[in-house]
Design an enzyme around this catalytic site. Structure first.
Site, PDB file in Angstrom:
ATOM      1  N   LYS A  79      54.054 -40.353  47.924  1.00  9.99           N
ATOM      2  CA  LYS A  79      53.116 -41.055  47.027  1.00  9.99           C
ATOM      3  C   LYS A  79      53.001 -42.495  47.522  1.00  9.99           C
ATOM      4  O   LYS A  79      53.997 -43.074  48.003  1.00  9.99           O
ATOM      5  CB  LYS A  79      53.720 -40.993  45.618  1.00  9.99           C
ATOM      6  CG  LYS A  79      52.865 -41.486  44.471  1.00  9.99           C
ATOM      7  CD  LYS A  79      53.593 -41.211  43.149  1.00  9.99           C
ATOM      8  CE  LYS A  79      52.819 -41.675  41.934  1.00  9.99           C
ATOM      9  NZ  LYS A  79      53.511 -41.354  40.658  1.00  9.99           N
ATOM     10  N   SER A 154      50.507 -39.051  37.405  1.00  8.58           N
ATOM     11  CA  SER A 154      49.870 -39.905  38.389  1.00  8.58           C
ATOM     12  C   SER A 154      50.111 -39.460  39.830  1.00  8.58           C
ATOM     13  O   SER A 154      49.389 -39.886  40.726  1.00  8.58           O
ATOM     14  CB  SER A 154      50.375 -41.350  38.227  1.00  8.58           C
ATOM     15  OG  SER A 154      51.771 -41.411  38.484  1.00  8.58           O
ATOM     16  N   SER A 178      54.779 -37.996  35.431  1.00  6.13           N
ATOM     17  CA  SER A 178      53.888 -37.987  36.601  1.00  6.13           C
ATOM     18  C   SER A 178      54.264 -37.048  37.741  1.00  6.13           C
ATOM     19  O   SER A 178      53.474 -36.882  38.662  1.00  6.13           O
ATOM     20  CB  SER A 178      53.746 -39.396  37.163  1.00  6.13           C
ATOM     21  OG  SER A 178      52.819 -40.092  36.383  1.00  6.13           O
TER      22      SER A 178
END
Ligand code: GLN
Length: 476
Positions: A79, A154, A178
């Site tokens: 990420k 996310s 997330s």
């Protein structure tokens, strides 16, 4: 034609170590699949040059008889809130565009030390604020099962990358769900460890008392291996804990006699009918396999979402204060003085959601309102920790859905932040209490995946992973 699947991470590493497979070929395959799936937009940047160089070094070391480690040559995707050498670290925010990290996160260093290779940085809601990747300042990632829907967030980019086989695993962060939420919406495994088990050093902070780092994988074995490599005490993060035991050597102890607590509040109103059906069917199958199922209540979990959306923005407002336009990434060039430079750099650099959280956070921390909001939320958090521990003293695990719904349409919740916050209703409790939790693919509504959430005891990550492996076998 490129093979669209990956062997298990342990097998891949073994093949590289034995010389049967070359690290450079695994990296090549990963880069090819990243290109193939680019229409879904999970990736912000690839690290092609750095990744190929590392792969060649690993292959050369193997031919010299050196052992590159337990993850030899295995490609992965991080990420874009992990500090990684070889590409900018942006957290998908305009204010960090052009930020070249001066050091790497501990998690990345540990993975690299065992021979894993970071091939790309994945999209997210800017600063990890969101549940859909629509808050990314750059672009929205699409759900691999239906392009008109969100992948969840996310960590949406990391999750879609794994769902599309771009790499055998990806890293996410989970502050309020997330990792688990997108895993549920995309049909993969998402693991949120006990708070403190994996160092947060070198990961862009969202809510420091809630943030954890974890793997997104195809199965529980892969998750355990990646977690085992990343876990443990780190002098760079004073909240880290020692790894209690070896985590990757999982034992499928079977379901018979397993004590499962069904959290009453997680199956109350507001669930999609199909999510309820899949969850109830799964529980029935576990019962058939010999599990003892008890209904439990976490009364404070009804307040968890409200509590999270006070504490999280409070910590966000503090963590985002460092982005003043002077030290990292973006700077507003035409400011007439330093004050204006701060203000306009932040005004232009931050997106709407970051600004919303800064305003809520500073409000709940302000002297006039601190007692009414922040302090009360801390009290609720303590109650929730106690209730969760009590429920888990009578049960091995707690089980419920990960998400109240399947993947929603792109744009559906964008204009209504409160509606977007509601998607986190089933995941935030585990962050507030610090317990480990996993989302396992449990079924589908048409094309759209539905995840089962399994919550374990504090620092009981090994037990949770063992049990998850047994549940995974039932679900397959
Ligand atoms: N969706 C939640 C939020 O917006 C969780 C985000 C996260 O876990 N990073 O705060």
């Amino acid at each position: 034609m490129t093979d669209l699947t990956w062997k298990s991470i342990a097998e891949l590493a073994e093949e590289v170590r034995s010389g049967k497979t070359k690290a450079i070929d695994l990296v090549g395959k990963s880069l090819k699949l990243i290109d193939k799936g680019k229409a879904y937009k999970p990736i912000i940047a690839t690290l092609e040059k750095a990744a190929k160089k590392r792969a060649e070094e690993i292959d050369a070391n193997i031919s010299k008889g050196k052992d590159p480690g337990r993850l030899a040559g295995v490609p992965f995707i991080a990420k874009d809130n992990f500090l990684v050498f070889g590409a900018d670290t942006t957290a998908a925010s305009n204010i960090l565009k052009g930020f070249d990290a001066p050091y790497q996160s501990t998690a990345i260093n540990k993975l690299e030390a065992e021979g894993a290779i970071c091939v790309a940085k994945a999209n997210l809601d800017a600063f990890a604020h969101g549940s859909s990747t629509e808050n990314s300042d750059f672009f929205t990632t699409l759900n691999p099962h239906d392009k008109t829907r969100v992948p969840g967030g996310s960590s949406g980019g990391s999750t879609v990358a794994v769902a599309l086989s771009m790499a055998p695993f990806a890293l996410g962060t989970d502050t309020g769900g997330s990792i688990r939420f997108p895993a549920s919406l995309c049909g993969v495994v998402g693991y949120k460890p006990t708070y403190g088990l994996v160092s947060r050093s070198g990961v862009i902070a969202m809510g420091s008392s809630l943030d954890v780092i974890g793997p997104i994988t195809n199965d529980v074995n892969d998750a355990a291996l990646v977690l085992d490599v990343m876990a443990g005490k780190d002098p760079m993060d004073m909240t880290t804990i020692d790894k209690p035991e070896e985590l990757s050597d999982l034992a499928d102890r079977g379901i018979k006699g397993l004590k499962i607590g069904i959290v009453k509040e997680y199956l109350s109103d507001g669930l999609d009918e199909k999510v309820r059906e899949v969850t109830e069917n799964t529980i029935a199958r576990l019962k058939d396999a010999g599990a003892v199922v008890n209904e439990v209540s976490l009364p404070s979990s009804k307040l968890a979402l409200a509590c999270y959306y006070i504490l999280c923005p409070a910590e966000v407002s503090s963590n985002l204060s460092r982005y003043d336009g002077q030290r990292y990434g973006y700077n507003y060039k035409d400011a007439k003085d330093l004050d204006e430079s701060y203000t306009l750099s932040r005004d232009v650099g931050f997106g709407d959601e970051a600004k919303r959280r800064i305003m809520i956070g500073t409000y709940v921390l302000s002297s006039g309102y601190y007692d009414a909001y922040y302090k009360k939320a801390q009290l609720v958090r303590t109650k929730l920790i106690k209730e969760t521990a009590a429920a888990l003293s009578d049960n091995d695990i707690l089980v419920g859905p990960t998400s109240p719904m399947t993947a929603f349409k792109i744009g559906q919740n964008v204009g209504n932040p409160l509606q977007m916050y509601m998607t986190d209703v089933l995941t935030v409790s585990a962050n507030l209490s610090g317990n480990p939790a996993i989302s396992l693919p449990a079924g589908k509504d048409g094309n759209l995946p539905i995840g089962l959430q399994v919550i374990g005891k504090q620092a009981g990550d090994k037990e949770l992973l063992d049990i998850s492996k047994s549940i995974e076998r039932i679900l397959k």
